[in-house]
Design an enzyme around this catalytic site. Structure first.
Site, PDB file in Angstrom:
ATOM      1  N   PRO A 158       0.791  -1.230   0.000  1.00  0.00           N
ATOM      2  CA  PRO A 158       0.000   0.000   0.000  1.00  0.00           C
ATOM      3  C   PRO A 158       0.826   1.284   0.000  1.00  0.00           C
ATOM      4  CG  PRO A 158      -0.856  -1.524   1.631  1.00  0.00           C
ATOM      5  CD  PRO A 158       0.400  -2.139   1.089  1.00  0.00           C
ATOM      6  N   ASN A 159       0.337   2.238  -0.755  1.00  0.00           N
ATOM      7  CA  ASN A 159       0.861   3.613  -0.829  1.00  0.00           C
ATOM      8  C   ASN A 159       2.175   3.742  -1.592  1.00  0.00           C
ATOM      9  OD1 ASN A 159      -1.272   4.847   0.764  1.00  0.00           O
ATOM     10  ND2 ASN A 159      -0.402   3.734   2.489  1.00  0.00           N
ATOM     11  N   ARG A 202       5.243  10.981  -2.049  1.00  0.00           N
ATOM     12  CA  ARG A 202       4.908  10.623  -0.671  1.00  0.00           C
ATOM     13  C   ARG A 202       6.130  10.787   0.219  1.00  0.00           C
ATOM     14  NH1 ARG A 202       4.675   4.509   1.519  1.00  0.00           N
ATOM     15  NH2 ARG A 202       3.867   4.987   3.579  1.00  0.00           N
ATOM     16  N   TYR A 241      11.189   8.590   1.654  1.00  0.00           N
ATOM     17  CA  TYR A 241      11.132   7.536   0.638  1.00  0.00           C
ATOM     18  C   TYR A 241      11.836   7.892  -0.672  1.00  0.00           C
ATOM     19  CZ  TYR A 241       7.772   5.590   3.915  1.00  0.00           C
ATOM     20  OH  TYR A 241       7.173   5.083   5.042  1.00  0.00           O
ATOM     21  N   ASN A 257       8.049  -5.558  -0.781  1.00  0.00           N
ATOM     22  CA  ASN A 257       7.953  -4.486   0.205  1.00  0.00           C
ATOM     23  C   ASN A 257       6.496  -4.449   0.655  1.00  0.00           C
ATOM     24  OD1 ASN A 257       7.824  -2.233   1.758  1.00  0.00           O
ATOM     25  ND2 ASN A 257       8.900  -0.888   0.337  1.00  0.00           N
ATOM     26  N   ALA A 311       3.013  -0.795   4.846  1.00  0.00           N
ATOM     27  CA  ALA A 311       2.375  -0.774   6.174  1.00  0.00           C
ATOM     28  C   ALA A 311       1.898  -2.159   6.614  1.00  0.00           C
ATOM     29  CB  ALA A 311       1.204   0.198   6.170  1.00  0.00           C
ATOM     30  N   HIS A 316       3.616  -4.433   9.304  1.00  0.00           N
ATOM     31  CA  HIS A 316       3.430  -4.283  10.746  1.00  0.00           C
ATOM     32  C   HIS A 316       2.049  -4.739  11.223  1.00  0.00           C
ATOM     33  CE1 HIS A 316       6.848  -1.826   9.741  1.00  0.00           C
ATOM     34  NE2 HIS A 316       6.100  -0.967   9.094  1.00  0.00           N
ATOM     35  N   ASP A 347       1.125 -15.420   6.495  1.00  0.00           N
ATOM     36  CA  ASP A 347       0.740 -16.806   6.244  1.00  0.00           C
ATOM     37  C   ASP A 347       0.890 -17.169   4.768  1.00  0.00           C
ATOM     38  OD1 ASP A 347       0.227 -17.098   8.919  1.00  0.00           O
ATOM     39  OD2 ASP A 347      -1.958 -17.106   8.740  1.00  0.00           O
ATOM     40  N   GLU A 403      12.266  -9.723   1.987  1.00  0.00           N
ATOM     41  CA  GLU A 403      11.508  -8.531   2.419  1.00  0.00           C
ATOM     42  C   GLU A 403      12.405  -7.313   2.247  1.00  0.00           C
ATOM     43  OE1 GLU A 403      10.459  -8.834   6.562  1.00  0.00           O
ATOM     44  OE2 GLU A 403       9.867  -6.724   6.708  1.00  0.00           O
ATOM     45  N   HIS A 452      12.628  -2.833   2.439  1.00  0.00           N
ATOM     46  CA  HIS A 452      12.055  -1.537   2.816  1.00  0.00           C
ATOM     47  C   HIS A 452      12.977  -0.436   2.334  1.00  0.00           C
ATOM     48  CE1 HIS A 452       9.091  -3.473   5.372  1.00  0.00           C
ATOM     49  NE2 HIS A 452      10.060  -4.269   5.784  1.00  0.00           N
ATOM     50  N   LEU A 453      12.381   0.624   1.851  1.00  0.00           N
ATOM     51  CA  LEU A 453      13.161   1.785   1.428  1.00  0.00           C
ATOM     52  C   LEU A 453      13.856   2.418   2.629  1.00  0.00           C
ATOM     53  CD1 LEU A 453      10.219   2.976  -0.720  1.00  0.00           C
ATOM     54  CD2 LEU A 453      12.485   2.670  -1.710  1.00  0.00           C
ATOM     55  N   SER A 454      13.087   2.635   3.689  1.00  0.00           N
ATOM     56  CA  SER A 454      13.630   3.266   4.896  1.00  0.00           C
ATOM     57  C   SER A 454      14.172   2.194   5.837  1.00  0.00           C
ATOM     58  CB  SER A 454      12.537   4.082   5.595  1.00  0.00           C
ATOM     59  OG  SER A 454      11.471   3.236   6.012  1.00  0.00           O
ATOM     60  N   ARG A 507      12.916   4.190  12.905  1.00  0.00           N
ATOM     61  CA  ARG A 507      11.692   4.996  12.850  1.00  0.00           C
ATOM     62  C   ARG A 507      10.802   4.738  14.071  1.00  0.00           C
ATOM     63  NH1 ARG A 507       9.154   4.650   7.146  1.00  0.00           N
ATOM     64  NH2 ARG A 507       8.092   6.504   7.995  1.00  0.00           N
ATOM     65  N   ARG A 526       6.907   0.581  13.821  1.00  0.00           N
ATOM     66  CA  ARG A 526       7.485   0.047  12.581  1.00  0.00           C
ATOM     67  C   ARG A 526       8.601  -0.969  12.853  1.00  0.00           C
ATOM     68  NH1 ARG A 526       5.306   3.460   8.553  1.00  0.00           N
ATOM     69  NH2 ARG A 526       4.936   5.542   9.357  1.00  0.00           N
TER      70      ARG A 526
HETATM   71  C1  DQA Z   1       8.141   0.949   4.177  1.00  0.00           C
HETATM   72  C2  DQA Z   1       8.170   1.176   5.698  1.00  0.00           C
HETATM   73  C3  DQA Z   1       6.783   0.991   6.293  1.00  0.00           C
HETATM   74  O1  DQA Z   1       6.815   1.201   7.691  1.00  0.00           O
HETATM   75  C4  DQA Z   1       5.806   1.972   5.679  1.00  0.00           C
HETATM   76  O2  DQA Z   1       4.511   1.755   6.174  1.00  0.00           O
HETATM   77  C5  DQA Z   1       5.836   1.975   4.195  1.00  0.00           C
HETATM   78  C6  DQA Z   1       7.110   1.817   3.502  1.00  0.00           C
HETATM   79  C7  DQA Z   1       9.511   1.274   3.538  1.00  0.00           C
HETATM   80  O3  DQA Z   1       9.685   0.885   2.385  1.00  0.00           O
HETATM   81  O4  DQA Z   1      10.371   1.911   4.147  1.00  0.00           O
HETATM   82  O5  DQA Z   1       4.815   2.190   3.550  1.00  0.00           O
HETATM   83  O6  DQA Z   1       7.864  -0.413   3.939  1.00  0.00           O
END
Ligand code: DQA
Length: 157
Positions: free
Chosen positions: A14-15, A22, A27, A79, A82, A85, A92, A103, A105-107, A112, A116
């Site tokens: 998502p997002n 964003r 990011y 990735n 959200a 978490h 599953d 897995e 993550h950008l950040s 953080r 998270r």
């Molecule tokens: C994220 C980190 C998550 O906590 C956040 O909700 C995201 C992006 C990252 O790529 O850093 O949407 O997965």
């Protein structure tokens, strides 16, 4: 061009469709299309056919993961955004997927907010890359291909 040795899906949660607009201070400025283009090009250079998909919907991501094995997908780089978490369903689905899974993550999620720091997904994937911006995807892809090579009996390279 010869057929790719590996078929890999890069899944975005998502997002992440909003990348570039964003919270760019967290990011980065690159759009999702730019990030995907780099990941596809890097994959091709390593002998992998990479398909990138994004959804804002948990169930859609679960359906994709369930379908991955049937569709001959060797590895998933995900990735979960959200959903990292919050989602037992995603965890599953990934646990049931027998291919290589990474897995990303950008950040750096551990730098953080405390909510998270916990990932439902980390315990069921082969490894985690977090904190390198778009580079996390490239590193995740390299790690996935390295594992695929090892598992198929080749040198890791
Ligand atoms: C994220 C980190 C998550 O906590 C956040 O909700 C995201 C992006 C990252 O790529 O850093 O949407 O997965």
């Amino acid at each position: 061009m010869s057929a790719p040795t590996w078929n890999i899906w890069v899944l975005h949660g998502p997002n992440l469709n909003l990348l570039g607009r964003r919270e760019p201070e967290i990011y980065g400025a690159a759009t999702l299309a730019e990030l995907d283009a780099e990941v596809v090009a890097r994959g091709a250079a390593m002998g992998a056919g990479v398909t990138c998909r994004q959804s804002n919907h948990e169930g859609v991501l679960v359906d994709w993961i369930q379908g991955a094995l049937d569709q001959g997908i060797d590895a998933i780089v995900i990735n979960p955004a959200a959903l990292t978490h919050t989602s037992v369903a995603l965890r599953d689905a990934l646990a049931a997927y027998a291919g290589v899974k990474v897995e990303v993550h950008l950040s750096n999620i551990w730098q953080r907010e405390p909510f998270r720091h916990a990932s439902y997904v980390s315990a069921v994937v082969d490894g985690v890359v977090s904190g390198f911006g778009g580079g996390s995807y490239v590193l995740g892809l390299q790690a996935a291909i390295r594992l695929l090579r090892t598992r198929s009996g080749g040198a890791a390279g």
